[in-house]
Structures are given as C-alpha cells and as structure tokens.
Design a protein around this motif. Structure first.
Motif, PDB file in Angstrom:
ATOM      1  N   UNK A  11       0.814  -1.224   0.000  1.00 49.12           N
ATOM      2  CA  UNK A  11       0.000   0.000   0.000  1.00 49.12           C
ATOM      3  C   UNK A  11       0.842   1.267   0.000  1.00 49.12           C
ATOM      4  N   UNK A  12       2.097   1.208   0.456  1.00 50.39           N
ATOM      5  CA  UNK A  12       2.946   2.403   0.451  1.00 50.39           C
ATOM      6  C   UNK A  12       3.244   2.827  -0.980  1.00 50.39           C
ATOM      7  N   UNK A  13       3.404   4.127  -1.179  1.00 51.65           N
ATOM      8  CA  UNK A  13       3.525   4.641  -2.543  1.00 51.65           C
ATOM      9  C   UNK A  13       4.366   5.914  -2.549  1.00 51.65           C
ATOM     10  N   UNK A  14       4.400   6.547  -3.710  1.00 47.41           N
ATOM     11  CA  UNK A  14       5.063   7.831  -3.907  1.00 47.41           C
ATOM     12  C   UNK A  14       3.990   8.878  -4.221  1.00 47.41           C
ATOM     13  N   UNK A  15       4.332  10.168  -4.143  1.00 48.88           N
ATOM     14  CA  UNK A  15       3.374  11.190  -4.578  1.00 48.88           C
ATOM     15  C   UNK A  15       2.924  10.937  -6.020  1.00 48.88           C
ATOM     16  N   UNK A  16       1.635  11.088  -6.252  1.00 45.72           N
ATOM     17  CA  UNK A  16       1.033  10.760  -7.546  1.00 45.72           C
ATOM     18  C   UNK A  16       0.463  12.035  -8.161  1.00 45.72           C
ATOM     19  N   UNK A  17       0.844  12.301  -9.407  1.00 42.80           N
ATOM     20  CA  UNK A  17       0.361  13.518 -10.078  1.00 42.80           C
ATOM     21  C   UNK A  17      -1.160  13.570 -10.111  1.00 42.80           C
ATOM     22  N   UNK A  21      -0.131  15.349  -6.238  1.00 38.73           N
ATOM     23  CA  UNK A  21       1.127  15.214  -5.520  1.00 38.73           C
ATOM     24  C   UNK A  21       1.018  14.520  -4.181  1.00 38.73           C
ATOM     25  N   UNK A  22      -0.111  13.894  -3.901  1.00 40.72           N
ATOM     26  CA  UNK A  22      -0.286  13.148  -2.659  1.00 40.72           C
ATOM     27  C   UNK A  22      -0.211  11.647  -2.942  1.00 40.72           C
ATOM     28  N   UNK A  23      -0.029  10.868  -1.909  1.00 45.56           N
ATOM     29  CA  UNK A  23      -0.024   9.417  -2.057  1.00 45.56           C
ATOM     30  C   UNK A  23      -1.431   8.875  -1.791  1.00 45.56           C
ATOM     31  N   UNK A  24      -1.711   7.637  -2.206  1.00 45.21           N
ATOM     32  CA  UNK A  24      -3.025   7.050  -1.901  1.00 45.21           C
ATOM     33  C   UNK A  24      -3.343   7.060  -0.408  1.00 45.21           C
ATOM     34  N   UNK A  25      -2.343   6.829   0.447  1.00 46.88           N
ATOM     35  CA  UNK A  25      -2.592   6.862   1.891  1.00 46.88           C
ATOM     36  C   UNK A  25      -3.015   8.253   2.360  1.00 46.88           C
ATOM     37  N   UNK A 284      -1.719  -4.051  -3.478  1.00 49.07           N
ATOM     38  CA  UNK A 284      -0.555  -4.384  -4.297  1.00 49.07           C
ATOM     39  C   UNK A 284      -0.966  -4.604  -5.748  1.00 49.07           C
ATOM     40  N   UNK A 285      -2.075  -5.306  -5.952  1.00 50.90           N
ATOM     41  CA  UNK A 285      -2.567  -5.538  -7.312  1.00 50.90           C
ATOM     42  C   UNK A 285      -2.844  -4.211  -8.008  1.00 50.90           C
ATOM     43  N   UNK A 286      -3.428  -3.264  -7.279  1.00 50.41           N
ATOM     44  CA  UNK A 286      -3.709  -1.954  -7.867  1.00 50.41           C
ATOM     45  C   UNK A 286      -2.427  -1.225  -8.222  1.00 50.41           C
ATOM     46  N   UNK A 287      -1.407  -1.338  -7.369  1.00 49.45           N
ATOM     47  CA  UNK A 287      -0.122  -0.714  -7.666  1.00 49.45           C
ATOM     48  C   UNK A 287       0.499  -1.269  -8.925  1.00 49.45           C
ATOM     49  N   UNK A 288       0.464  -2.604  -9.070  1.00 44.70           N
ATOM     50  CA  UNK A 288       1.024  -3.232 -10.274  1.00 44.70           C
ATOM     51  C   UNK A 288       0.251  -2.821 -11.532  1.00 44.70           C
ATOM     52  N   UNK A 289      -1.036  -2.611 -11.384  1.00 48.83           N
ATOM     53  CA  UNK A 289      -1.862  -2.224 -12.531  1.00 48.83           C
ATOM     54  C   UNK A 289      -1.784  -0.730 -12.828  1.00 48.83           C
ATOM     55  N   UNK A 290      -1.152   0.046 -11.923  1.00 50.79           N
ATOM     56  CA  UNK A 290      -1.124   1.490 -12.096  1.00 50.79           C
ATOM     57  C   UNK A 290      -2.492   2.121 -11.963  1.00 50.79           C
ATOM     58  N   UNK A 291      -3.380   1.470 -11.204  1.00 52.12           N
ATOM     59  CA  UNK A 291      -4.767   1.913 -11.084  1.00 52.12           C
ATOM     60  C   UNK A 291      -4.913   2.770  -9.827  1.00 52.12           C
ATOM     61  N   UNK A 330       4.595  -0.395  -3.418  1.00 53.00           N
ATOM     62  CA  UNK A 330       4.335  -0.700  -4.833  1.00 53.00           C
ATOM     63  C   UNK A 330       3.846   0.581  -5.501  1.00 53.00           C
ATOM     64  N   UNK A 331       4.766   1.469  -5.870  1.00 54.66           N
ATOM     65  CA  UNK A 331       4.361   2.762  -6.436  1.00 54.66           C
ATOM     66  C   UNK A 331       3.587   2.611  -7.743  1.00 54.66           C
ATOM     67  N   UNK A 332       2.513   3.369  -7.850  1.00 51.36           N
ATOM     68  CA  UNK A 332       1.691   3.355  -9.064  1.00 51.36           C
ATOM     69  C   UNK A 332       2.489   3.767 -10.286  1.00 51.36           C
ATOM     70  N   UNK A 333       3.415   4.693 -10.098  1.00 51.02           N
ATOM     71  CA  UNK A 333       4.220   5.173 -11.224  1.00 51.02           C
ATOM     72  C   UNK A 333       5.097   4.082 -11.803  1.00 51.02           C
TER      73      UNK A 333
END
Length: 381
Positions: A11-17, A21-25, A284-291, A330-333
């Motif tokens: 579930x941890x991620x990076x800032x998402x455009x 600029x925020x993370x999913x959390x 994790x599945x969502x991160x891998x899918x970039x969703x 699992x960063x979405x990017x």
C-alpha cells in the motif's frame, strides 16, 4: 492480551500527479486509521534488508519476525510450502507465472489476464503431463501463480521477476541454468496457447531451496494464525507453524471479502489464538496495474470493512495490540516493488502512544527500524 498484524500488501507509494502530488494513503478516507494513528506509535520500517529483492517474500518474512538476511533462500520455496510440497536437498523450486508476452517480446501482463484457479490448473496439469519428468514437476497454485520443481543443478540462474518487466522487453534468464529454463519457457507456448487464455507462456523466477525456520510458538511463545489468499504468505505460515485459515470469499484480487477476513481473525482470537495476521493483496494488485482509483478504494475498504469492526471486536475480547504496515511499497508510477522503508503503526489498547499521521510523508524524517524487530516489539519481547 490479543495481538493483530494487518498487512495491506504494497500500500505504500510515492506522490502521484493524479492525486495532486499526494499518495493514496494521504488521499484515502480512512477515519478508523486516523483515530488509531492519533493514539499509537508511528514510524518507518525497513522491511527489505539491503541487498535482498523488494518482494513480498522478503517483506512478509520481516513482518513475521524473521530476519530475511538469515532465513530467506528465495520466493518459490516459500510458495511451494503452501502447496504442501516438501523439497529434498536435490530439488529447487521456481515460481511459474502464467504471463502474456506480446509479439514484439514485451511483457504485456505478468499475471496472464488473471485466469481463474480452475482455468489455470488445467494448464499446469497439461504442462506437467507434457514437460514433466526427469526431476521436473509442475504444481498448480492460485490464479497465475504456480510452482515448478526442478533438479538442484537448475538453481544457478539470474531471473527477473515478471512484474518488474511490465511494458518492457521480456528479458530471459541468464547464467548456467538459463538454457534449461529458456527451453521450458519456449516449450510452454504451444501448451498454454491451446487453452484460450490471455496467457501465452510461463515465466520462471524466484528460485530457491526450502528454508529452515524455527516455529513461531518457540520464537515468540504465542499461538498464531493467519488468513491470506496468497500462497507466499500461506507458505510462510506453513514453514513457521502458524495456522493457515481458509476463508470463503477470500481472493488475491480486488474482490476479496474484507469483512470475512476480519471475522476470521476475531473468531480465531476468541477461540484461543494469541495473535492473528490479516494479509490482503488488493492494494498491491492496484499498484502493479497502475490503477490510482482502485488503490485508494482498496485502502478505504480496509478501513470501512476491516479496521472499524476489528477494533470493536478486539475491545470485546479485552486488551490488545495492533501492528499495521505493508510488506513493501508498490508505487503506481513504477508498477512494481521498491525497497524503500514503509510506514508502520503500533497501537496498544491500554497505553496510548505519542500519536501522529499514518502516511509516507508523515514519517519520512524518522529513522528506519529493521522490519523483523517489530514483531518482538508488538508482543513485548
């Protein structure tokens, strides 16, 4: 005292455009998590030790309280244990993904279109019938995740995880065993292609010999149980003597029954278990899918369908402690795992902590503690 470990995988991620600029959390509406964080201890956990691959095998081993630098031998032998496979010293296990490779050699889908377990089993049985023998065995797992057992001489190879190759050229194995592995992968195309799935071949990776891990009860003095739809996590339970509980409606996808996994944990604790691990794969599945939307939605389901009623149920059982953290980011990017430290939350029902916010940014300035040290802290050792 009852103990619960919550693992929202990746579930941890990076800032998402797309999230300004925020993370999913930071975006997800998680009132129960906010309340728990306000009364708990926040920090950063290095669940992936330096030099080890940033996979769920390493991360969950850390969360279970076992130092991967000491016990990790590879991903596949852990999953083999979940299938009740006992490997001899002359056998090595490989993870055997059903994947989709494009005509141009690109890794189109590391999950082969997510076939059902029943669909996949027929393919794996055909692979075993036609390619098995002379020490080679194929064993069906869940959806696209399966196991190949091979002679120990096949262990010496460098293999790239297929989820690290999404939308990239599918770079095959290298090393002394590479020709044997490549031959199996090539031969699998004519077999997999007969079944009308999106998957069109297998991908071999994550090899290792079966690890020897001390039982959880001896290590921590507690009777523990877990629920997870992922063979990797279930295999860690088998290897450490933690009871693995099946839950109707539990899947490794977005559609898992979150509430059923919550009730499984509460029932097991009420029936005498001291500690329960809830692992859910959806983030994790969502991160891998970039969703982006699905990752946020999966986090919100954790809060509304697991955490809220879990806390109420724990309160009815008496005193409790809870540890929440992912097994890796699992960063979405990137659509794959990274070894970056992840935020953790430790809550005691009786003793309030300093409080804070559960997010990557909120704990970024804190020192990272080794992930395998959190289980002893949770149980007061």
């Amino acid at each position: 005292m009852k103990y619960v470990v919550c693992v929202p995988d990746g579930c941890a991620d990076e800032p998402v455009d797309a999230l300004d600029g925020r993370t999913p959390l930071e975006v997800a509406d998680m009132p129960t998590l906010r309340s728990l964080a306000a009364r708990g201890e926040l920090g950063r956990a290095a669940v992936i030790p330096p030099g080890l691959p940033p996979g769920s095998d390493v991360g969950n081993m850390s969360i279970f309280g076992y130092d991967p630098a000491r016990y990790h031998t590879g991903r596949a032998p852990i999953e083999a244990a979940a299938l009740n496979l006992k490997l001899g010293p002359d056998q090595v296990a490989y993870r055997c993904n059903l994947v989709t490779i494009g005509a141009d050699g690109t890794m189109v889908d590391f999950a082969g279109g997510h076939p059902s377990s029943d669909e996949a089993r027929k393919v794996i049985e055909a692979l075993d019938d036609e390619l098995g023998g002379s020490g080679l065995e194929f064993h069906a797992g869940v959806e696209y995740r399966h196991i190949m057992v091979a002679p120990a001489a096949w262990s010496d190879a460098t293999c790239i995880p297929p989820h690290d190759l999404t939308d990239k050229p599918a770079v095959g194995p290298t090393g002394p065993a590479a020709p044997d592995l490549q031959a199996v992968m090539e031969a699998s195309r004519r077999i997999v292609g007969r079944f009308g799935l999106e998957a069109n071949q297998v991908w071999l990776w994550g090899q290792g010999f079966q690890p020897q891990m001390p039982p959880f009860t001896e290590r921590f003095g507690l009777d523990a149980a877990l629920c997870s739809a992922v063979d990797l996590v279930r295999g860690l339970g088998v290897l450490t003597g933690i009871e693995v509980v099946d839950v109707e409606g539990m899947t490794p996808g977005y559609d898992t029954d979150y509430a059923a996994q919550r009730e499984c944990a509460l029932d097991a604790l009420a029936d005498g278990a001291d500690l329960f691990i809830i692992h859910i794969e959806a983030t994790d599945e969502a991160g891998h899918a970039g969703d982006v939307e699905e990752k946020v939605r999966s986090l919100e389901r954790w809060d509304s369908l697991v955490l809220g009623d879990l806390v109420d149920g724990l309160d009815r059982l008496g005193s409790w402690r809870l540890l929440l953290l992912p097994d890796h980011a699992t960063p979405l990017r990137l659509k794959t795992h990274t070894p970056d430290p992840v935020p953790y939350l430790l809550v005691d029902s009786v003793r309030p902590g300093p409080g804070g916010t559960y997010s990557e940014r909120a704990v970024a300035g804190l020192p990272a503690v080794p992930g395998h040290e959190l289980m002893p802290r949770l149980v007061g050792l």
